[in-house]
Write an enzyme that holds these catalytic residues in place. Sequence first.
Site, PDB file in Angstrom:
ATOM      1  N   HIS B 263      -0.073   3.624  11.254  1.00 18.53           N
ATOM      2  CA  HIS B 263      -0.179   2.476  10.349  1.00 18.53           C
ATOM      3  C   HIS B 263      -0.679   2.971   8.989  1.00 18.53           C
ATOM      4  CE1 HIS B 263      -2.159  -1.236   8.804  1.00 18.53           C
ATOM      5  NE2 HIS B 263      -1.199  -1.857   9.462  1.00 18.53           N
ATOM      6  N   GLU B 315       4.315  -1.039  10.733  1.00 16.65           N
ATOM      7  CA  GLU B 315       3.933  -0.822   9.324  1.00 16.65           C
ATOM      8  C   GLU B 315       3.516   0.627   9.114  1.00 16.65           C
ATOM      9  OE1 GLU B 315       0.723  -3.728   8.997  1.00 16.65           O
ATOM     10  OE2 GLU B 315       2.142  -5.374   9.107  1.00 16.65           O
ATOM     11  N   GLU B 331       3.952  -1.270   2.248  1.00 18.49           N
ATOM     12  CA  GLU B 331       3.072  -2.437   2.135  1.00 18.49           C
ATOM     13  C   GLU B 331       2.247  -2.349   0.853  1.00 18.49           C
ATOM     14  OE1 GLU B 331       0.647  -3.153   5.609  1.00 18.49           O
ATOM     15  OE2 GLU B 331      -0.673  -4.511   4.506  1.00 18.49           O
ATOM     16  N   CYS B 333      -0.709  -3.263   0.416  1.00 18.18           N
ATOM     17  CA  CYS B 333      -2.027  -2.725   0.769  1.00 18.18           C
ATOM     18  C   CYS B 333      -2.011  -1.209   0.936  1.00 18.18           C
ATOM     19  CB  CYS B 333      -2.536  -3.353   2.065  1.00 18.18           C
ATOM     20  SG  CYS B 333      -3.144  -5.035   1.865  1.00 18.18           S
ATOM     21  N   CYS B 411      -3.470 -10.068   3.991  1.00 23.11           N
ATOM     22  CA  CYS B 411      -4.309  -8.957   3.523  1.00 23.11           C
ATOM     23  C   CYS B 411      -3.966  -8.571   2.084  1.00 23.11           C
ATOM     24  CB  CYS B 411      -4.152  -7.751   4.446  1.00 23.11           C
ATOM     25  SG  CYS B 411      -2.444  -7.288   4.787  1.00 23.11           S
TER      26      CYS B 411
END
Lengths: 647, 647
Positions: B263, B315, B331, B333, B411
């Site tokens: 991840h 992810e 992503e 983030c 998030c």
Amino acid sequence: MKESNALQLPAIRIQGGFWRDRMDNIVREVIPYQWMALNDQIPDAEPSHAIENFKIAAGKSDGIFYGLIFQDSDVGKWIEAASYGLIDTPNPELEKTIDGVIELIALSQESDGYLDTYFSMSAPEKKWTDFAMGHEMYCGGHLIEGAIAYFQATGKRAFLDIMIRYADHLDAHFGPGPKKKLAFCGHPEIELALCKLYALTGEKRYLDLSRFFVDERGKHPEVIDNSKVIHWGGGGPAMNPWHQKDYYQDHAPVRDQADAVGHSVRAMYLYCAMADQWRLGGDETLGVALKKLWESATERRMYVTGGLGSQGLCERFTVDHDLPPDTAYAETCASIGLIFWAWRMTLASSERRYADVLERALYNGALSGISLDGTRYFYVNPLEVVPGIVKARHDHIHVKSERVQWFGCACCPPNIARLVCSIGQFIYSHSDASIWVHQYATGTARIPVAGGEVVLEQASEYPWVGSINITVREIKQGQEKLCLNLRIPPNTGNAVITVNGQGVPVKLNDDGYAMVDRVWESGDVIGMKFEMPVRFIRSSPLVRETMGQVAVQKGPFIYCAEEADNGPNLHLLRLDPTAPAILEQASDLGHGIMKIKIKGTRVVADTERPLYSTDPYRSEECVITLVPYFAWNNRSPGEMRVWLATR
Amino acid sequence: MKESNALQLPAIRIQGGFWRDRMDNIVREVIPYQWMALNDQIPDAEPSHAIENFKIAAGKSDGIFYGLIFQDSDVGKWIEAASYGLIDTPNPELEKTIDGVIELIALSQESDGYLDTYFSMSAPEKKWTDFAMGHEMYCGGHLIEGAIAYFQATGKRAFLDIMIRYADHLDAHFGPGPKKKLAFCGHPEIELALCKLYALTGEKRYLDLSRFFVDERGKHPEVIDNSKVIHWGGGGPAMNPWHQKDYYQDHAPVRDQADAVGHSVRAMYLYCAMADQWRLGGDETLGVALKKLWESATERRMYVTGGLGSQGLCERFTVDHDLPPDTAYAETCASIGLIFWAWRMTLASSERRYADVLERALYNGALSGISLDGTRYFYVNPLEVVPGIVKARHDHIHVKSERVQWFGCACCPPNIARLVCSIGQFIYSHSDASIWVHQYATGTARIPVAGGEVVLEQASEYPWVGSINITVREIKQGQEKLCLNLRIPPNTGNAVITVNGQGVPVKLNDDGYAMVDRVWESGDVIGMKFEMPVRFIRSSPLVRETMGQVAVQKGPFIYCAEEADNGPNLHLLRLDPTAPAILEQASDLGHGIMKIKIKGTRVVADTERPLYSTDPYRSEECVITLVPYFAWNNRSPGEMRVWLATR
């Protein structure tokens, strides 16, 4: 529409060349191998349990049903393949084995004709309730096809009678009117099987019941209650295309369907049934719908290999021109289904485009499903494989980098076996005064025309060389006037047709076949020669993934680059379409397979180069070696790539 | 390694230019918008319930916990962002709102310091049992970061004291020795938060506990018992990468990890913690491991936008050079995490490559996560979007074609808010006798060096124009000798540095920064000018999907083609890298954004052309219009493409 008739198998014998080699493999290796697989005798293979299920259902063994809900269908397809094997090569021991299976099937059949080992043993209370995923009629359809083939091979009626009782059971329970149930199977198959049974028996009830199933599809959302389908995948409806009606081709009445959608094998089998109803039932409205569906399936949604289905999840069609090579599904069964459909379209209309696509799927996307030795199988046939990516990426989870011995879901292996072993059926068709030669294979055919039987003897060097001779071996008095229609394969050139060595003008009829219409004598020889240059195929520019790349084709074969010949990182290869192509016998593959060698360049995989840089690439000269796509993964494992960059 | 120190936010003010515009948006629009989102006041948005969860836990509302198990973290990140907003622009009403939230948090905290609304309310018996997916320490870490920021903004200790009690609770329960529990969180975050808390409070127990969590990772398979993870996806272990240890970076001790795996956000936060331990704890063995991980993450597994994570499911990172543009995860983030990590690497080593990557991620893959108006968000940032494909293909299910108002798993939105609102922290670092200027933004900084505080006033036209002036506004007697280290951004050219208008030689130090080492006086002006030509970037040829294509870059911005400017089927465009690039103000985007126009060709999407054909493509001349990647999807929806074919 020029309707023509099919020949039944005993009337055509394959006696040499490419297809004799492939049929020998099926008859000698594959049928015994698959019998072992169905009996769980292949070490390290995924178990089948298909024969054991029948043994248990017949009361001959203890245990419970194991396998997928449609495991019975594998037995039906294997008997069909084995029966074609018996037609080709009599084999009393094999016949005895099949008779044994038929005894089990007879004992597995319920007194009212119902037959399905899963539901009989594991869920009798759910019989005829799950039309989405129950696969009951699907299994029944494959057993009917097996029974017909075995009857044709042996003349024995036992299995046929079982399946007639089964068909009568269906006819008693399903159909129009208040006393019968309105339903149809989530996976089409019974429809085409009933048409075959009608063609054999002349019993019109079977044709009518098939038509009922075709006609009612897409009109009754309650029949395929897919909102309850949960055992095939997690997530809610949005996540799960099994919940979508088009997965089952149940989203609209079939005559209103214009796009090939949903599960690609289901789609092919439905379209086969529609084509049967068009031809045998004379329903032109289905022909109109089928032509639209044909364009959608083959002119916007088909891989260059004749593969169908662009998405792993749900093994399905997606949208126009979405044909990624690496995440392709292109199930072996879908290409086989396309061949069946194309053949039915050929019989119904005699337009050459159907036989062209049949050839494409046959020599590429279908045949790639089986190894040259017959003991390893692909279910999924992508056009680009990088083993490290297949292993790493979840969106490649449906892809295997190497053929395997068997599948838990083993629809493809017996399907390719029955296809190859009945290859003769796709070669000729006929009407009163015409014979069509759609495909080329060395062998003999006895063809009934108005005046009686004509025997043609074909000697074909195709698919490797464009040279075919057809000798009129027997022809009846009064039938000497006959139009022979020859399909000149696409991607060939400068076709020359001769009769007894004398050139005749190449005249194409409206359907694209070269006509030789004359008075024949026994001993006449029709020759056809054509060039088979190496062609560089480009996809429609609307195909995002392959726009700007080329696929190499020679004759019917799409070629591919393999790591075994070219090393890894095949995407670095850049082919020069202007360079001469050298042909070479593939000694490491055998079977007469030809490799193509062609100059190109290879971008240097400079590991010192930054991940992102304005520097141009460095390239080095190389020779790119290509093998026919169907023959890939018969040597060491590694990468494979059909679409190549150009320099 | 030249270690340097960070500036805390109140010491740097952003006062103009690109980043003032973005910060204005965060302060004026985003912080109030996200407060509404956390309170479920955005019509048609996915609900958050994050504030309501605290109200219920605090006994101020009735109901049950709703949302993802880590919903509390959104509140921590929003308070952090809002606190940076308060530092920038005092806002008593906002402060009062936050004080209200802090009261709820105080009431939600258990008497022993434990804090997590999900476990307190919904599963108290499961506290500290699910280290794979429980996210308890992850939530705590974000609340600690929020508390520190709020303390820095206001000097109020209430929230800080809550989180110190929380940290003490952790310290009492976890750590070495028989009386404490050996565990670490499946999602790293607490480790870096504890380092921040140590830096603020000087309490070494927090640094030690963080180090314990870092050190024990990968050594105790029983801690993250991922065999039990079933609530995040169906299928068995083979189907489910959540069952794989590397998803949690728990597959090996951290010093033995050489590849960025699993991840991608978890990976980034872990590497941040490792870098904190390297710098604050002085552990060089972590520095050695981090440099390998950096090369893996940024030199083999990073998108040209600074995006990380090539696969939707989990992810996650996949394998080297696997960077598909369309199925990217990237992503928001993860790019933010990369910025945090790059910054820590910068502080620990002062090598410019870290600030270069920080810049890449900042201006592209992070900033693309938020719309220009601040009210729409991308979670996933692919480099190619075709809406019809996103809708049709299950392997694109993680991709959205348009930014959305909020996410159930939210998030990213507060993460991008806290990043942009604290952008000042990444501009300078310092040691006793050196100041580094890593990024460029108009504003003032008060920088402590050995002799006292130096005030620098920066006026930057970057990122649009390569022109920066830095005025030494205040400098203490005795501190006049000071080495200023300027990062000349990559993909620029012909940099000229002046002091008070006089050119000085551009001398790069070993770490790649241009040194201006001299005796300074108040009022001195350092000027830097460089050209920012349009660059055509090629990926490593090992990146299969983009080999042979180009990405267009100008300054820090990666550009992309949008359907809004170029029509659909962007894959048909072929850019001519030798054609002159024309720059144009994007009046339809505003914010000073520049478009690039460049001549090219478009392959004609001839719908009459067969799907497969040997015909060459036809092309027509066209002008290709490009916008900065971060600014895409701020007009009409449609296709987007970063990597373009070349003619």
